[in-house]
Design an enzyme around this catalytic site. Sequence first.
Site, PDB file in Angstrom:
ATOM      1  N   GLU A  34     -99.239 -32.690  40.155  1.00 18.80           N
ATOM      2  CA  GLU A  34     -98.636 -33.579  41.146  1.00 18.80           C
ATOM      3  C   GLU A  34     -99.794 -34.326  41.813  1.00 18.80           C
ATOM      4  O   GLU A  34    -100.758 -33.692  42.260  1.00 18.80           O
ATOM      5  CB  GLU A  34     -97.869 -32.758  42.195  1.00 18.80           C
ATOM      6  CG  GLU A  34     -97.191 -33.677  43.198  1.00 18.80           C
ATOM      7  CD  GLU A  34     -96.451 -32.951  44.318  1.00 18.80           C
ATOM      8  OE1 GLU A  34     -96.396 -31.717  44.318  1.00 18.80           O
ATOM      9  OE2 GLU A  34     -95.937 -33.672  45.203  1.00 18.80           O
ATOM     10  N   ARG A  92    -101.204 -17.397  37.908  1.00 22.53           N
ATOM     11  CA  ARG A  92    -102.082 -18.247  38.683  1.00 22.53           C
ATOM     12  C   ARG A  92    -103.442 -17.571  38.803  1.00 22.53           C
ATOM     13  O   ARG A  92    -103.522 -16.349  38.904  1.00 22.53           O
ATOM     14  CB  ARG A  92    -101.441 -18.377  40.072  1.00 22.53           C
ATOM     15  CG  ARG A  92    -101.930 -19.452  40.963  1.00 22.53           C
ATOM     16  CD  ARG A  92    -100.977 -19.586  42.154  1.00 22.53           C
ATOM     17  NE  ARG A  92     -99.920 -20.532  41.853  1.00 22.53           N
ATOM     18  CZ  ARG A  92    -100.068 -21.852  41.998  1.00 22.53           C
ATOM     19  NH1 ARG A  92    -101.178 -22.365  42.463  1.00 22.53           N
ATOM     20  NH2 ARG A  92     -99.087 -22.665  41.693  1.00 22.53           N
ATOM     21  N   LYS A 110    -103.868 -27.267  46.872  1.00 21.17           N
ATOM     22  CA  LYS A 110    -104.192 -28.635  47.299  1.00 21.17           C
ATOM     23  C   LYS A 110    -103.867 -28.834  48.772  1.00 21.17           C
ATOM     24  O   LYS A 110    -104.603 -29.498  49.484  1.00 21.17           O
ATOM     25  CB  LYS A 110    -103.406 -29.643  46.466  1.00 21.17           C
ATOM     26  CG  LYS A 110    -103.879 -29.759  45.045  1.00 21.17           C
ATOM     27  CD  LYS A 110    -103.195 -30.959  44.399  1.00 21.17           C
ATOM     28  CE  LYS A 110    -102.616 -30.653  43.052  1.00 21.17           C
ATOM     29  NZ  LYS A 110    -101.150 -30.578  43.060  1.00 21.17           N
TER      30      LYS A 110
HETATM   31  P1  ATP Z   1    -101.312 -26.570  44.445  1.00 14.74           P
HETATM   32  O1  ATP Z   1    -100.606 -25.508  45.214  1.00 14.74           O
HETATM   33  O2  ATP Z   1    -102.776 -26.459  44.507  1.00 14.74           O
HETATM   34  O3  ATP Z   1    -100.803 -27.945  44.727  1.00 14.74           O
HETATM   35  P2  ATP Z   1     -99.653 -26.661  42.190  1.00 14.74           P
HETATM   36  O4  ATP Z   1     -99.284 -25.592  41.215  1.00 14.74           O
HETATM   37  O5  ATP Z   1     -98.608 -27.121  43.123  1.00 14.74           O
HETATM   38  O6  ATP Z   1    -100.943 -26.216  42.934  1.00 14.74           O
HETATM   39  P3  ATP Z   1     -99.693 -28.849  40.391  1.00 14.74           P
HETATM   40  O7  ATP Z   1    -100.339 -30.150  40.572  1.00 14.74           O
HETATM   41  O8  ATP Z   1     -98.206 -28.797  40.376  1.00 14.74           O
HETATM   42  O9  ATP Z   1    -100.277 -27.902  41.485  1.00 14.74           O
HETATM   43  O10 ATP Z   1    -100.276 -28.096  39.122  1.00 14.74           O
HETATM   44  C1  ATP Z   1    -100.447 -28.614  37.828  1.00 14.74           C
HETATM   45  C2  ATP Z   1    -100.531 -27.454  36.887  1.00 14.74           C
HETATM   46  O11 ATP Z   1    -101.634 -26.612  37.230  1.00 14.74           O
HETATM   47  C3  ATP Z   1     -99.295 -26.591  36.962  1.00 14.74           C
HETATM   48  O12 ATP Z   1     -98.880 -26.274  35.651  1.00 14.74           O
HETATM   49  C4  ATP Z   1     -99.737 -25.386  37.724  1.00 14.74           C
HETATM   50  O13 ATP Z   1     -98.988 -24.282  37.377  1.00 14.74           O
HETATM   51  C5  ATP Z   1    -101.213 -25.266  37.349  1.00 14.74           C
HETATM   52  N1  ATP Z   1    -101.969 -24.569  38.379  1.00 14.74           N
HETATM   53  C6  ATP Z   1    -102.094 -24.908  39.680  1.00 14.74           C
HETATM   54  N2  ATP Z   1    -102.833 -24.012  40.356  1.00 14.74           N
HETATM   55  C7  ATP Z   1    -103.217 -23.077  39.456  1.00 14.74           C
HETATM   56  C8  ATP Z   1    -103.986 -21.874  39.525  1.00 14.74           C
HETATM   57  N3  ATP Z   1    -104.522 -21.457  40.679  1.00 14.74           N
HETATM   58  N4  ATP Z   1    -104.165 -21.170  38.399  1.00 14.74           N
HETATM   59  C9  ATP Z   1    -103.631 -21.575  37.235  1.00 14.74           C
HETATM   60  N5  ATP Z   1    -102.890 -22.686  37.101  1.00 14.74           N
HETATM   61  C10 ATP Z   1    -102.669 -23.434  38.183  1.00 14.74           C
HETATM   62 MG    MG Z   2     -97.585 -28.356  44.067  1.00 16.56          MG
END
Ligand code: ATP
Ligand code: MG
Length: 559
Positions: free
Chosen positions: A35, A262, A272
């Site tokens: 995102e 994760r 983020k």
């Molecule tokens: P954040 O909470 O940092 O915004 P998110 O999962 O909402 O993380 P996205 O931009 O939706 O962030 O993530 C893109 C991809 O990266 C998704 O498939 C997500 O599952 C993966 N991802 C995000 N954070 C991690 C993590 N700490 N370990 C492994 N994969 C991750």
């Molecule tokens: Mg997110």
Amino acid sequence: MAEAKKSLNFIEQIIEEDLKTTHKREELKFRFPPEPNGYLHIGHASSICLNFGLGEKYNAPVNLRFDDTNPMKEEQEYVDAIKTDVLWLGFKWAKECYASDYFQQLYDWAVEMIKNGDAYVDSQTSDEIAEQKGTPTQPGTESPYRNRSVEENLDLFEKMKNGDTPEKGHVLRAKIDMASSNMLMRDPVMYRCLHKEHHRTKGDWKIYPMYDWAHGESDFIERVSHSFCTLEFLPHRELYNWFVNKVSKPGEFTPKQREFARRNLSHTVVSKRKLAHLVEKGVVESWDDPRMPTISGLRRRGYTPQAIKNFADSIGVGKRENMIDVAHLEFCAREDLNKTAPRVMGVLDPVKLVITNYDEGKEEWLHAENNPEDESAGSREIPFSRELYIEREDFKESANRKFFRLTLGKEVRLKNAYIIKGEDVVKDAEGNITEIHCTYDPKSKSGSGTEESLRKVKGTLHWVSIKHALEAEIRLYDRLFYEEAPDGHKDKDFMEFINPESLKVITGYLEPSLKDATVLEKYQFQRIGYFCVDKRSSEEKLVMNKTVGLRDSWAKKKK
Ligand code: ATP
Ligand code: MG
């Protein structure tokens, strides 16, 4: 091939199984779906390496898909930064895709669902809807609007789309089952009204799809075969399948969602939203502050793409969430930089050393290897003269026999130069040492092959010639949080654990070969650690970031 011998991780096992049963090899397709609401962090690197790694392994396309369904938080700046980071890591996407490109298709499908009695407009407040959700053990209550006529639903949904209803007036909900044991299946919201400009579709849309409605459909449109997401989406899988089932024809190729754990890193936060908070509050300078666990922060800190990939590969994919010690990430940096970073000499806490039997005004250019680990790295010349800087901690007036550095009456070698012997010290009124006087053995020059040069001395010190030294701003970093799991406390906010001493700025004195060093160039300062030229460097002033020390100074790494 070592690669082939490696046992398969559980994700690869799933794919291998599918290749035997349901999928053809040419049907494999993956995606990385960030995102654009912030910069990528080290957790994303795991997901990037997983998806693009599978793409490489199976020679399958991998799309970069921006999950841009929430204009409240998303920006073009983040889209650009994400692309930069993925490319920098060394991966190439097959297609650059945006969920927002599918807004019309999603809308058309939603209209079909309304016509089929699978969706309805609910005009309650979000609080009312939440109250009716029930609990995991108690079924929810059906909305009084659940049985609106198709005509009324179509009319209201169109008004929502055109912005003819107030923002909080209505939502579109899927009509599934308010008694489902999976709370997510209790008539989830598909659309909400948001009269906010989107960074790509601008003012075209007044309604925006929710994650669950957009994600699987985007996978379906792109013909993604395997959609990997983190474990918290496991309960969403049922809904993912329900939605895909609604929009696909019987027997049509559909994507499948699978979950992995994760990855968390110690002494930092990988979210983020929380990282954005650090930037907003001015705890760090920016998203790419070298203390940040973002890809851009690590890049600026001096990490190589290879170090990050090695890190991600070494921790692998798992089914259980865990915390990786940041010392392991630092180990990966050290290991890669050891192979690639040229060696130079720099003194960070200087004390003056005068070689009393070396002619004033004389200077020599001495030969030095650039990298003992890599012959092709070549060599350079470094200037030597009567007055040098050495590290203050490398001298003691009197010391026990275990001190292998400079002391009075004993010999040490100056790296790439001569053997010297401590003779005397000069002190100021407070008793602080201001100068160390020594003598050198002119026949002991490194590499000269003379008997004197081959003499064994216990210690070797790094140094710089004062009159040739390059002054540089050196930024030394420590952990951003002193707590191992800053966001793991129920009663305390992660901001309470910020290490107030995570940045220390000092002046260092470097050998003049660094004069033309360019931004992001990496060096090993011998006996100290790895350093990288910062983007704030200018012709007038070199600014360098410490990437990591030569050894783990926290020494907490479990053996
Ligand atoms: P954040 O909470 O940092 O915004 P998110 O999962 O909402 O993380 P996205 O931009 O939706 O962030 O993530 C893109 C991809 O990266 C998704 O498939 C997500 O599952 C993966 N991802 C995000 N954070 C991690 C993590 N700490 N370990 C492994 N994969 C991750
Ligand atoms: Mg997110």
